[in-house]
Design an enzyme around this catalytic site. Sequence first.
Site, PDB file in Angstrom:
ATOM      1  CG  ASP A 113      79.353  68.567  22.186  1.00 34.90           C
ATOM      2  OD1 ASP A 113      78.703  67.765  22.893  1.00 34.90           O
ATOM      3  OD2 ASP A 113      80.595  68.563  22.102  1.00 34.90           O
ATOM      4  CG  ASP A 124      77.052  63.972  29.030  1.00 35.23           C
ATOM      5  OD1 ASP A 124      77.617  64.555  29.976  1.00 35.23           O
ATOM      6  OD2 ASP A 124      76.637  64.557  28.012  1.00 35.23           O
ATOM      7  CG  ASP A 155      77.202  64.838  24.614  1.00 34.35           C
ATOM      8  OD1 ASP A 155      76.710  65.056  23.479  1.00 34.35           O
ATOM      9  OD2 ASP A 155      77.796  65.702  25.291  1.00 34.35           O
ATOM     10  CD  GLU A 166      74.858  67.493  25.586  1.00 36.86           C
ATOM     11  OE1 GLU A 166      75.632  68.186  24.904  1.00 36.86           O
ATOM     12  OE2 GLU A 166      75.243  66.832  26.565  1.00 36.86           O
ATOM     13  NE  ARG A 174      75.701  74.679  27.705  1.00 39.54           N
ATOM     14  CZ  ARG A 174      76.893  75.238  27.613  1.00 39.54           C
ATOM     15  NH1 ARG A 174      77.008  76.497  27.248  1.00 39.54           N
ATOM     16  NH2 ARG A 174      77.976  74.548  27.880  1.00 39.54           N
ATOM     17  CE  LYS A 177      74.890  66.654  29.803  1.00 38.38           C
ATOM     18  NZ  LYS A 177      76.101  67.360  29.332  1.00 38.38           N
ATOM     19  CE  LYS A 235      80.718  65.331  23.674  1.00 42.53           C
ATOM     20  NZ  LYS A 235      81.369  66.564  24.126  1.00 42.53           N
TER      21      LYS A 235
HETATM   22  N1  BES Z   1      79.029  66.321  28.193  1.00 45.75           N
HETATM   23  C1  BES Z   1      79.840  67.384  27.725  1.00 45.75           C
HETATM   24  C2  BES Z   1      80.793  67.926  28.783  1.00 45.75           C
HETATM   25  C3  BES Z   1      81.922  67.052  29.198  1.00 45.75           C
HETATM   26  C4  BES Z   1      83.146  67.170  28.563  1.00 45.75           C
HETATM   27  C5  BES Z   1      81.804  66.180  30.246  1.00 45.75           C
HETATM   28  C6  BES Z   1      84.209  66.424  28.966  1.00 45.75           C
HETATM   29  C7  BES Z   1      82.859  65.429  30.668  1.00 45.75           C
HETATM   30  C8  BES Z   1      84.073  65.551  30.023  1.00 45.75           C
HETATM   31  C9  BES Z   1      78.967  68.550  27.281  1.00 45.75           C
HETATM   32  O1  BES Z   1      77.732  68.206  26.764  1.00 45.75           O
HETATM   33  C10 BES Z   1      79.723  69.281  26.225  1.00 45.75           C
HETATM   34  O2  BES Z   1      79.897  68.726  25.187  1.00 45.75           O
HETATM   35  N2  BES Z   1      80.141  70.497  26.525  1.00 45.75           N
HETATM   36  C11 BES Z   1      80.877  71.301  25.604  1.00 45.75           C
HETATM   37  C12 BES Z   1      80.243  72.670  25.566  1.00 45.75           C
HETATM   38  C13 BES Z   1      80.698  73.511  24.444  1.00 45.75           C
HETATM   39  C14 BES Z   1      80.202  72.958  23.122  1.00 45.75           C
HETATM   40  C15 BES Z   1      80.175  74.910  24.657  1.00 45.75           C
HETATM   41  C16 BES Z   1      82.320  71.386  26.081  1.00 45.75           C
HETATM   42  O3  BES Z   1      82.549  71.484  27.288  1.00 45.75           O
HETATM   43  O4  BES Z   1      83.196  71.305  25.249  1.00 45.75           O
HETATM   44 ZN    ZN Z   2      76.954  66.449  27.424  1.00 41.53          ZN
HETATM   45 MN    MN Z   3      77.794  67.835  24.687  1.00 42.53          MN
END
Ligand code: BES
Ligand code: ZN
Ligand code: MN
Length: 512
Positions: free
Chosen positions: A358, A299, A281, A360, A362, A276, A288
């Site tokens: 968010d 990210d 992000d 994204e 996947r 990824k 966020k």
């Molecule tokens: N890049 C984030 C995941 C992340 C969170 C990495 C904290 C490192 C530290 C990812 O894109 C994300 O935002 N994931 C969300 C998914 C949710 C919206 C289903 C998450 O984990 O909150």
């Molecule tokens: Zn992300």
């Molecule tokens: Mn995200």
Amino acid sequence: MTPSRLFNAGFLAGTLALSGAAAAMPDFSFNTDELPDDGDVVVYVTAGGGLGDLGRELDEATGGRLSGAIEVMEFSGEFGETLTLPAVAPFRQVVVIGAGDEALGTRDLHDLGGHAAMAADDEDGLAIVFDALDAAVDAAGAHLALGYALGDYRFTTYKTVDDIRDDGEVVLVGSGRADQRAFETDLGHLAEGITLARNLGSEPGNTLWPQRFVEHVQAAFEDVDDVTITVLDADDIRARGMGALMGVGQGSIHDPRLLVVQYRGSDDAPIALAGKGITFDTGGISIKPNENMWYMKSDLSGAAAVAGAVLAAAKREENVHVVGVMPLAENMPSQDAIRPGDVLTTMSGKTVEIMSTDAEGRLLLVDAVYYAQQEFEPRMLLNIATLTGSAARATGAEYAAVITRDLPLSLEMMEVGEASGEDVWPLPLHPNHFTQIESLIADIKNTGGSPGASIGAAVIGINVAEDLPWVHLDIAGVDWRDEATPTAPVGHAGWGVRFMDELLRREADQAQ
Ligand code: BES
Ligand code: ZN
Ligand code: MN
């Protein structure tokens, strides 16, 4: 070009960063028995404070003050215990590091090298005396040097005044030709791969966007043999039908890219590594909160680790065929951005309803894994991604989460992790996770049920052939360190380079 782009740091600092100004590796010197007459020294001792022959010679040079101090301080020599002794004439400083009483594997040696980097000062050169060590592997000096290089890492690209210390020469006293060869032809390249990943993960969002990431990687691979680099731009991505990757990137002024680095070190079907690469992000329209959002500059850790692992394998000319696939995009809110409720069509033709912009990562990967299978027919596929906060909460800073369709493969990955020094722990993937992402109007939705690491893996899994060995690593909890370990200072860890490196060593074609 908008004014803010003209005047941001990246516009000015780009060439500087590309020249590799960030964190030059120390200059290691091997193949000598020569003890220094003065300056800074590190000496390893076994449990109980035992010295080797060279260590005893060093002690004699101090008139017995070194062994005296070890005794007076009741230094136990337990693994990783450190004692700093300033002004032990004729030396400026001697750092004593315990190595315990067990035979040392590569991971232990890396840690011991890292302890030296954390405790010693090499600005005016440093001698490391390690003949007391009981190593269970060859080229112990080279492994110490690798650990030292990792523990010594600093990202200094944007420091203009203070904190920039030059590294002097680091001499591994008592090392031989085998150490030198192992470092120069193999482990030094692994250090370079990890450094590349850390540099990419540390660059801020205003200096690193998809095309910039591509340029950093192209520069790192310049003059490396048997490597083919392919870059798909936005038009190519659209033409190939990667609607999910395109959708994530469409809110940013920086177009997405798909970067592919193929290293052909064997005629076998390749191992595909998909990482990824979100250069920042924000969450997109599902924006966020500000707290810790800065950290989303990292990210792209998955893509960075893939670049580093392929670099290390290619530079040491490993007998392995590997393809690194790095989907790159910036996730921004704008009037062009995708919205919750939108439907995107992935490269396989399967459609995804966006519940959160968010979620994204996947979306990038669901296209990247399909592309990897179509284009390269790999015999194994590994994803690596900072995918979910949920994985970070589940497995903490000690383990990355590993998700597979069958537990034996996860257990195999735990062994790879254990050997590499980058540990993983399994999370499940159950048919129920696929049920939870059923959408009312599209084939699937990008999040649903009780969103977690497994749901993220399930979304990617819709485009992964059932019979393909497939490993998904969620590194959201391990890619950035708030506390140092011996081999990872505070900051970007470059997590995954060592893991994938170990995997590629195991998968290498032994017949060649
Ligand atoms: N890049 C984030 C995941 C992340 C969170 C990495 C904290 C490192 C530290 C990812 O894109 C994300 O935002 N994931 C969300 C998914 C949710 C919206 C289903 C998450 O984990 O909150
Ligand atoms: Zn992300
Ligand atoms: Mn995200």
